[in-house]
Design an enzyme around this catalytic site. Structure first.
Site, PDB file in Angstrom:
ATOM      1  N   GLU A 288       0.839  -1.208   0.000  1.00 18.23           N
ATOM      2  CA  GLU A 288       0.000   0.000   0.000  1.00 18.23           C
ATOM      3  C   GLU A 288       0.871   1.254   0.000  1.00 18.23           C
ATOM      4  OE1 GLU A 288      -2.818  -0.152   3.211  1.00 18.23           O
ATOM      5  OE2 GLU A 288      -4.199  -1.443   2.084  1.00 18.23           O
ATOM      6  N   GLU A 380      -6.215  -6.960  -1.626  1.00 14.67           N
ATOM      7  CA  GLU A 380      -6.652  -6.882  -0.233  1.00 14.67           C
ATOM      8  C   GLU A 380      -7.959  -6.111  -0.148  1.00 14.67           C
ATOM      9  OE1 GLU A 380      -3.686  -5.626   2.706  1.00 14.67           O
ATOM     10  OE2 GLU A 380      -5.250  -4.456   3.711  1.00 14.67           O
TER      11      GLU A 380
END
Length: 462
Positions: A288, A380
């Protein structure tokens, strides 16, 4: 939910819509339908519908059936164009599943509401022919020959690759891989053992395991050799069960992946060389990215991908995107920065993450647009808020999963763990035992996700 349906005309339920047969559709000589209620709540339910063509090949089909109770209504559906008139429901095949060879199946799904009883539908037909048959001669895909069990996700699909904006299997057909992500293996290593992975493969019927290896937060940087060995061990355990292994270089803090550039090169050089002969490995090179520009992420990717390619030229690589892998939405941007300046590499996809209670219509709209121009993979997502906690948002989660099914975008849910947070699939303490499937060990999130993942894949093989 209704706003989402307006965006998804190919999978939306439009009550009263007239569905025309394809000019190439022909009557099937027989068919079989498996209808399974996968989840039910007060006034609502979710069901999976598998239709198998037992007759001559068809190019264009419509499945018809009757809802027995007048209070039953199809609210939305996926993998077909759905309509309802009175008690009669129809679902017409869409571009990628409109052709059904003899013995081939299509997996559909729907969310419905009811006010009285919720009996199963009756009188299924395929192009007007009653579905009363059975499958007597199911074909088995060829054994991949590398030790992977045949009939499993890897055994059927083999080495996946990017074709256009899709992830495709060895038959060059688009596939959607559905599975679970580990939590940080430095914290929840006890959750990943033979019993839990058997359950994931056999009971959850997942296609992949995302192996979440944090780099900081007491992770890889504290013991590079130990964490590399543990990742490789999980790759082997996934392979033995025919699961894809998504190796996640879980960078989070700091958010600029270039901070870990040297570590990434060392790690990926090692795991790519060690696993190059396997067909089940996919690499996610930055979890991320945050607080960094797309140009910075792109630069990182264009330095790490060649390291992987030097050892493993065929594996798919997934690149994180700006704003915690939101395609930049969480930073006030969108997919155009990537469309206008893509990573200079082949056989790559771009990551998208969402948490259903926090990320809704504008995030779904962005992913919908991006999916027509970029190969996307949801590496995710959570059913709760972006903190990993709070109440599960069933409506938003269902809308997200329907969208991913309709777009054939693969996904991994956060998390296959017993963390004391509502995003976890298991209740606290589950990983101290051996049960990873029964209702008693699942959280509300785990029960919903298991019901979605365990529906049949019906991977195309021709």
């Amino acid at each position: 939910m209704k706003r989402l349906l307006a965006l998804l005309s190919t999978c939306a339920t439009v009550v009263g819509l007239t569905v025309a047969f394809s000019p190439h559709a022909v009557a099937a000589a027989g068919c079989k339908v498996d209808y399974t209620v996968t989840s039910e709540w007060q006034g609502g339910f979710q069901a999976g519908v598998k239709v198998t063509n037992l007759g001559a090949p068809v190019d264009g089909w419509t499945l018809g059936f009757t809802l027995p109770d007048p209070g039953q209504t199809v609210v939305q559906g996926w993998n077909a164009t759905w309509s309802q008139s009175g008690s009669a429901v129809s679902a017409a095949g869409i571009d990628w599943n409109r052709a059904l060879a003899t013995g081939a199946s299509a997996d559909l799904g729907l969310v419905g509401s009811f006010t009285g009883a919720n009996p199963k539908p009756t009188a299924f037909t395929l192009n007007g022919v009653a579905c009363t048959g059975s499958v007597d001669d199911e074909t088995t895909p060829p054994d991949p020959g590398d030790g992977t069990p045949s009939g499993t996700p890897v055994g059927i699909n083999g080495q996946v690759h990017v074709c256009g904006v899709n992830l495709c299997n060895q038959y060059d057909r688009p596939v959607q891989l559905r599975g679970m992500s580990t939590h940080g293996i430095q914290w929840f290593d006890q959750c990943y053992n033979d019993a839990s992975l058997d359950a994931l493969a056999d009971d959850w019927k997942a296609d992949l395991l995302r192996i979440s290896m944090y780099v900081q937060e007491d992770g890889y940087e504290t013991d590079p050799e130990g964490f590399t060995n543990r990742v490789n061990g999980l790759v082997d355990q996934a392979e033995a069960r025919g699961l894809y292994a998504l190796i996640d270089f879980h960078t989070l803090t700091p958010g600029d992946p270039n901070f870990n550039l040297d570590r990434a090169k060392t790690f990926f050089a090692s795991v790519a060389a060690r696993n190059a002969g396997k067909t089940n490995v996919i690499y996610e090179i930055a979890n991320e990215p945050n607080g960094v520009s797309w140009a910075g992420i792109k630069s990182y990717a264009e330095q790490v991908i060649p390291v992987i390619r030097a050892a493993d030229p065929d594996a798919v690589v997934i690149v994180g995107t700006r704003g915690w892998s939101s395609l930049g939405v969480s930073d006030g941007s969108d997919e155009n920065e990537i469309v206008n300046s893509p990573v200079n590499a082949d056989n790559i996809m771009y990551a998208f993450h969402f948490y259903a209670a926090s990320h809704k219509d504008n995030y779904r709209a962005t992913l919908s647009r991006a999916a027509s121009r970029l190969p996307m993979f949801v590496t995710e997502f959570g059913t709760v808020s972006a903190t990993g906690g709070g109440a599960m948002d069933r409506e938003s989660t269902t809308a997200w999963l329907n969208l991913l099914d309709q777009l054939k975008i693969g996904y991994a849910n956060w998390t296959y763990s017993d963390a004391d947070e509502s995003s976890a699939a298991f209740r606290p303490g589950t990983c101290d035992g051996g049960d990873y499937s029964s209702d008693g060990v699942l959280t509300e999130s785990g029960a919903l996700i298991k019901s979605r993942i365990s529906t049949p894949d019906s991977f195309p093989t021709s």
